[in-house]
Write a protein that holds these residues in place. Structure first.
Motif, PDB file in Angstrom:
ATOM      1  N   GLN A   1      -3.623 -18.411 -33.199  1.00  0.00           N
ATOM      2  CA  GLN A   1      -4.244 -17.707 -32.080  1.00  0.00           C
ATOM      3  C   GLN A   1      -4.805 -18.739 -31.106  1.00  0.00           C
TER       4      GLN A   1
ATOM      5  N   ALA B   1      -7.456  -9.284 -30.268  1.00  0.00           N
ATOM      6  CA  ALA B   1      -6.927 -10.397 -31.065  1.00  0.00           C
ATOM      7  C   ALA B   1      -6.718  -9.964 -32.511  1.00  0.00           C
TER       8      ALA B   1
ATOM      9  N   TRP C   1       3.970  -9.052 -28.118  1.00  0.00           N
ATOM     10  CA  TRP C   1       3.914  -9.959 -29.270  1.00  0.00           C
ATOM     11  C   TRP C   1       4.888  -9.521 -30.362  1.00  0.00           C
TER      12      TRP C   1
ATOM     13  N   TYR D   1      -0.246 -17.401 -30.059  1.00  0.00           N
ATOM     14  CA  TYR D   1      -0.342 -16.022 -29.576  1.00  0.00           C
ATOM     15  C   TYR D   1      -1.790 -15.711 -29.209  1.00  0.00           C
ATOM     16  N   ALA D   2      -2.057 -14.442 -28.874  1.00  0.00           N
ATOM     17  CA  ALA D   2      -3.345 -14.049 -28.289  1.00  0.00           C
ATOM     18  C   ALA D   2      -3.554 -14.808 -26.978  1.00  0.00           C
TER      19      ALA D   2
ATOM     20  N   TYR E   1      -3.320 -10.013 -34.758  1.00  0.00           N
ATOM     21  CA  TYR E   1      -3.310 -10.637 -36.087  1.00  0.00           C
ATOM     22  C   TYR E   1      -2.715  -9.680 -37.118  1.00  0.00           C
TER      23      TYR E   1
ATOM     24  N   SER F   1      -3.275 -19.450 -40.674  1.00  0.00           N
ATOM     25  CA  SER F   1      -2.276 -19.451 -39.605  1.00  0.00           C
ATOM     26  C   SER F   1      -0.891 -19.878 -40.063  1.00  0.00           C
TER      27      SER F   1
ATOM     28  N   THR G   1       0.923  -9.699 -36.853  1.00  0.00           N
ATOM     29  CA  THR G   1       1.442 -10.945 -37.410  1.00  0.00           C
ATOM     30  C   THR G   1       1.562 -10.853 -38.930  1.00  0.00           C
TER      31      THR G   1
END
Length: 435
Positions: A195, A221, A176, A166-167, A225, A243, A228
């Protein structure tokens, strides 16, 4: 993690891919005419023999086939490598044995072959659930193929995971949220969410330098996050590493071995290892080019081009860098034991004041996931280091440090700050004075 029999793993690098992705800086190579798999199998076995002769008896608690695209291997090759690892070191009955796969190379029959060879966990490189984004990322599979691969994995192996990136350029928070929501519906007990980073010497790096590829800035970003963290937590997947997200007990044991600074043999082209030879930790780096690696192994018994005895200071830096990726953080007593150093209390306090670092008792680590990441134990726990003590005399026993979610966004800077503040422990001071 002090008993060497419980901290040893084997990483096997398979270097070939069907296509090189433009963001990837891993050691992967395309060979349109194929490769001599029997010759490579023989070389893997010979390098295993060479390492085993150096380090002696071990029991592998994890084996990880990474790449490249290991799912391009024949199941018989995987079986041959695992049999040889078992012959030279032994593989624990409950060992985690992982193979990375790309959706385009997944077939039910091949996956059954990997399972019969001994694989009990797969990690699938899905990367996106949007076909247009997959094309931009240089992936050769479709979303439909990815979902089919996940279905096969779910029905074949005890455990499975998959990756998303992602990002990405132009990705919005709403986009997202939708994509991650779909991923969570497909996920099992583990998910890796990375990311996008611009790695040197990749096609993406050239595009980025030319202004033709623009990724989200730090603020955007960071927002992605936060989404997420929020959505994975709501589904019971704890952020046990920067991550990686898992339900309690489903963390990747092999990757935990890296992050907890255990011992592992790196086998294959470009593989890195950290082995203990005569009581000293040694870093090994293998030749990256696959064909050159094979020739090196055939001529010398191994393909390593560097074998470096790590100093105490280098081990401390590595342990700090790896350990602070984890939500459980780093035990300062273990850091002192391995590297003979400790970060200064002043630096720890400064980073805590900035909201980037926190301290907690070492005993709090009840599970790899580290419990509720968002709860600040400092509300309930007084740091074991009394403020009136000088840095040289502050007690280390029972203290663990870890970065906060905000600290994760600037992890390298936090690590550098702590490393630059290292002070020798009393043990190392006495040893150096004696010399």
């Amino acid at each position: 993690m002090t008993d060497r029999d419980t901290t040893f793993g084997v990483y096997v690098h398979w270097p070939f891919c069907a296509q090189k992705c433009p963001y990837c800086d891993f050691n992967s190579h395309v060979r349109h005419k194929g490769w001599d798999e029997a010759r490579f199998l023989s070389a893997y076995k010979r390098e295993i023999d060479w390492v085993a002769d150096r380090i002696g008896a071990r029991v592998a608690m994890s084996v990880f086939f990474g790449g490249g695209t290991p799912s391009l291997m024949q199941p018989e090759t995987v079986a041959g490598i695992l049999d040889h690892i078992a012959k030279r070191w032994g593989i624990a009955d409950n060992a985690e044995i992982t193979l990375e796969a790309n959706p385009g190379s997944v077939e039910a029959a091949r996956f059954r072959g990997f399972r019969d060879a001994g694989i009990n966990r797969v990690s699938i490189g899905v990367q996106s659930l949007r076909d247009d984004e997959l094309r931009k990322l240089g992936r050769i599979h479709s979303v439909a193929e990815a979902k089919a691969a996940l279905d096969v994995a779910r029905g074949t192996f005890e455990r499975f995971s998959f990756d998303l990136i992602y990002a990405r350029p132009g990705q919005t928070t709403d986009a997202w949220r939708r994509e991650l929501g779909e991923a969570l519906e497909l996920a099992g007990d583990h998910l890796s969410l990375y990311q996008l980073t611009i790695e040197p010497d990749t096609p993406y790096a050239a595009l980025h330098a030319a202004g033709k590829l623009v990724i989200p800035d730090d603020y955007d970003a960071g927002a992605l996050y936060e989404i997420t963290e929020e959505m994975t937590a709501a589904r019971g997947l704890a952020a046990y590493e920067v991550s990686n997200y898992a339900r309690d007990g489903s963390e990747s044991r092999h990757n935990l071995l890296y992050w907890r600074y255990g011992e592992y043999a790196g086998i294959g082209p470009g593989a890195h290892g950290r082995i203990v030879v005569d009581g000293r930790r040694e870093a090994t780096i293998a030749e990256r080019n696959p064909e050159a690696w094979v020739e090196h192994v055939e001529g010398n018994g191994h393909g390593f081009i560097e074998r470096i005895a790590l100093s105490d200071a280098e081990q401390a830096d590595e342990m700090l860098l790896m350990g602070l990726r984890l939500s459980e953080g780093v035990d300062l007593a273990q850091l002192a034991k391995i590297g003979g150093v400790r970060p200064s209390k002043t630096t720890i306090d400064e980073l805590a004041e900035l909201g980037l670092l926190e301290t907690l008792p070492a005993s709090l680590r009840a599970s790899p996931a580290g419990g509720d990441w968002r709860r600040n134990e400092l509300d309930e726990i007084v740091m074991c280091s009394s403020p009136g003590l000088a840095p040289e005399t502050q007690p280390l026993s029972g203290v663990r440090i870890r970065v906060t979610p905000h600290g994760r966004l600037v992890l390298n800077a936090v690590v550098a700050k702590l490393s630059n503040s290292f002070q020798l422990t009393d043990r190392m001071d006495k040893l150096r004075s004696a010399v």
